[in-house]
Scaffold this motif. Structure first.
Motif, PDB file in Angstrom:
ATOM      1  N   MET A   1       4.137 -24.296 -51.051  1.00 30.81           N
ATOM      2  CA  MET A   1       5.018 -23.155 -51.203  1.00 30.81           C
ATOM      3  C   MET A   1       4.284 -21.878 -50.805  1.00 30.81           C
ATOM      4  SD  MET A   1       7.065 -23.291 -54.669  1.00 30.81           S
ATOM      5  CE  MET A   1       8.049 -24.601 -55.209  1.00 30.81           C
ATOM      6  N   PRO A   2       4.980 -20.980 -50.112  1.00 28.99           N
ATOM      7  CA  PRO A   2       4.368 -19.701 -49.768  1.00 28.99           C
ATOM      8  C   PRO A   2       4.073 -18.864 -51.009  1.00 28.99           C
ATOM      9  CG  PRO A   2       6.344 -20.084 -48.467  1.00 28.99           C
ATOM     10  CD  PRO A   2       6.300 -21.143 -49.518  1.00 28.99           C
ATOM     11  N   THR A   3       3.100 -17.992 -50.860  1.00 27.76           N
ATOM     12  CA  THR A   3       2.736 -17.052 -51.910  1.00 27.76           C
ATOM     13  C   THR A   3       3.272 -15.678 -51.535  1.00 27.76           C
ATOM     14  OG1 THR A   3       0.708 -18.269 -52.350  1.00 27.76           O
ATOM     15  CG2 THR A   3       0.770 -15.998 -53.114  1.00 27.76           C
ATOM     16  N   VAL A   4       3.696 -14.927 -52.533  1.00 30.99           N
ATOM     17  CA  VAL A   4       4.153 -13.558 -52.312  1.00 30.99           C
ATOM     18  C   VAL A   4       3.214 -12.633 -53.073  1.00 30.99           C
ATOM     19  CG1 VAL A   4       6.041 -11.912 -52.634  1.00 30.99           C
ATOM     20  CG2 VAL A   4       6.553 -14.305 -52.085  1.00 30.99           C
ATOM     21  N   GLU A   5       2.714 -11.619 -52.379  1.00 33.41           N
ATOM     22  CA  GLU A   5       1.888 -10.597 -53.008  1.00 33.41           C
ATOM     23  C   GLU A   5       2.512  -9.248 -52.697  1.00 33.41           C
ATOM     24  OE1 GLU A   5      -2.262 -10.918 -52.142  1.00 33.41           O
ATOM     25  OE2 GLU A   5      -2.285 -13.063 -52.545  1.00 33.41           O
ATOM     26  N   MET A   6       2.309  -8.297 -53.597  1.00 27.84           N
ATOM     27  CA  MET A   6       2.928  -6.982 -53.404  1.00 27.84           C
ATOM     28  C   MET A   6       2.033  -5.882 -53.936  1.00 27.84           C
ATOM     29  SD  MET A   6       5.891  -7.411 -56.290  1.00 27.84           S
ATOM     30  CE  MET A   6       6.317  -9.031 -55.661  1.00 27.84           C
ATOM     31  N   THR A   7       2.346  -4.661 -53.521  1.00 28.35           N
ATOM     32  CA  THR A   7       1.598  -3.521 -54.015  1.00 28.35           C
ATOM     33  C   THR A   7       1.793  -3.411 -55.527  1.00 28.35           C
ATOM     34  OG1 THR A   7       3.469  -2.130 -53.368  1.00 28.35           O
ATOM     35  CG2 THR A   7       1.612  -2.204 -51.859  1.00 28.35           C
ATOM     36  N   ARG A   8       0.762  -2.987 -56.206  1.00 25.40           N
ATOM     37  CA  ARG A   8       0.718  -2.992 -57.672  1.00 25.40           C
ATOM     38  C   ARG A   8       1.819  -2.162 -58.320  1.00 25.40           C
ATOM     39  NH1 ARG A   8      -1.832  -6.175 -60.128  1.00 25.40           N
ATOM     40  NH2 ARG A   8      -1.846  -4.906 -61.977  1.00 25.40           N
ATOM     41  N   HIS A   9       2.206  -1.060 -57.704  1.00 24.73           N
ATOM     42  CA  HIS A   9       3.189  -0.201 -58.360  1.00 24.73           C
ATOM     43  C   HIS A   9       4.564  -0.865 -58.492  1.00 24.73           C
ATOM     44  CE1 HIS A   9       3.985   0.697 -54.171  1.00 24.73           C
ATOM     45  NE2 HIS A   9       5.167   1.099 -54.558  1.00 24.73           N
ATOM     46  N   LEU A  10       4.852  -1.892 -57.719  1.00 26.76           N
ATOM     47  CA  LEU A  10       6.127  -2.598 -57.862  1.00 26.76           C
ATOM     48  C   LEU A  10       6.224  -3.317 -59.210  1.00 26.76           C
ATOM     49  CD1 LEU A  10       6.677  -3.997 -54.270  1.00 26.76           C
ATOM     50  CD2 LEU A  10       8.065  -2.295 -55.453  1.00 26.76           C
ATOM     51  N   TYR A  11       5.082  -3.653 -59.783  1.00 23.75           N
ATOM     52  CA  TYR A  11       5.097  -4.320 -61.095  1.00 23.75           C
ATOM     53  C   TYR A  11       5.644  -3.398 -62.184  1.00 23.75           C
ATOM     54  CZ  TYR A  11       2.136  -7.749 -58.765  1.00 23.75           C
ATOM     55  OH  TYR A  11       1.632  -8.681 -57.900  1.00 23.75           O
ATOM     56  N   ARG A  12       5.569  -2.103 -61.971  1.00 24.32           N
ATOM     57  CA  ARG A  12       6.126  -1.165 -62.952  1.00 24.32           C
ATOM     58  C   ARG A  12       7.626  -1.403 -63.118  1.00 24.32           C
ATOM     59  NH1 ARG A  12       5.865   4.916 -61.375  1.00 24.32           N
ATOM     60  NH2 ARG A  12       8.106   4.934 -61.265  1.00 24.32           N
ATOM     61  N   PHE A  13       8.281  -1.739 -62.026  1.00 24.01           N
ATOM     62  CA  PHE A  13       9.720  -1.980 -62.053  1.00 24.01           C
ATOM     63  C   PHE A  13      10.063  -3.440 -62.352  1.00 24.01           C
ATOM     64  CE2 PHE A  13       8.898   1.510 -59.088  1.00 24.01           C
ATOM     65  CZ  PHE A  13       9.549   2.525 -59.765  1.00 24.01           C
ATOM     66  N   PHE A  14       9.111  -4.338 -62.071  1.00 19.48           N
ATOM     67  CA  PHE A  14       9.341  -5.777 -62.253  1.00 19.48           C
ATOM     68  C   PHE A  14       8.150  -6.399 -62.978  1.00 19.48           C
ATOM     69  CE2 PHE A  14      11.591  -4.236 -58.555  1.00 19.48           C
ATOM     70  CZ  PHE A  14      12.890  -4.543 -58.917  1.00 19.48           C
ATOM     71  N   PRO A  15       7.956  -6.051 -64.244  1.00 20.53           N
ATOM     72  CA  PRO A  15       6.777  -6.512 -64.982  1.00 20.53           C
ATOM     73  C   PRO A  15       6.707  -8.026 -65.136  1.00 20.53           C
ATOM     74  CG  PRO A  15       8.321  -5.407 -66.458  1.00 20.53           C
ATOM     75  CD  PRO A  15       8.810  -5.193 -65.058  1.00 20.53           C
ATOM     76  N   VAL A  16       7.815  -8.714 -65.016  1.00 13.67           N
ATOM     77  CA  VAL A  16       7.811 -10.175 -65.132  1.00 13.67           C
ATOM     78  C   VAL A  16       6.979 -10.820 -64.019  1.00 13.67           C
ATOM     79  CG1 VAL A  16       9.934 -10.563 -63.805  1.00 13.67           C
ATOM     80  CG2 VAL A  16       9.287 -12.174 -65.599  1.00 13.67           C
ATOM     81  N   LEU A  17       6.759 -10.105 -62.921  1.00 13.13           N
ATOM     82  CA  LEU A  17       5.990 -10.638 -61.798  1.00 13.13           C
ATOM     83  C   LEU A  17       4.490 -10.367 -61.914  1.00 13.13           C
ATOM     84  CD1 LEU A  17       8.368  -9.571 -58.883  1.00 13.13           C
ATOM     85  CD2 LEU A  17       8.178 -11.825 -59.960  1.00 13.13           C
TER      86      LEU A  17
END
Length: 92
Positions: A1-17
């Protein structure tokens, strides 16, 4: 399965990730974003516009290559790939 990574500030809006490996089934970029949205409802609305195209302030990279198809998100994301999600920050 592919992995998804994102910039840290997106976790502020989606803390479940935050602090978890984000892995979703292989498919098109659109499929990958739907997979992330299933884990964090509202995520795709945050990165996509009302027509399903990537918002101007968001960039995606598939491994080390920028995703070119910003409208239909048809680029294929293979099993061992990483999709990076970058959101531009601005302010003054």
């Amino acid at each position: 399965m592919p992995t998804v990574e994102m910039t840290r500030h997106l976790y502020r809006f989606f803390p479940v990730l935050e602090n978890r490996a984000i892995r979703v089934p292989a498919g098109s970029v659109a499929d990958i974003l739907r997979g992330v949205d299933a884990l964090a409802p509202g995520f795709s609305d945050y990165v996509l516009d009302e027509r399903g195209a990537l918002r101007p302030h968001v960039n995606l990279c598939l491994n080390d290559t920028i995703v070119i198809d910003r409208k239909t998100l048809s680029d294929y994301v293979p099993e061992e790939a990483t999709l990076y999600i970058f959101q531009a920050l601005s302010g003054g």
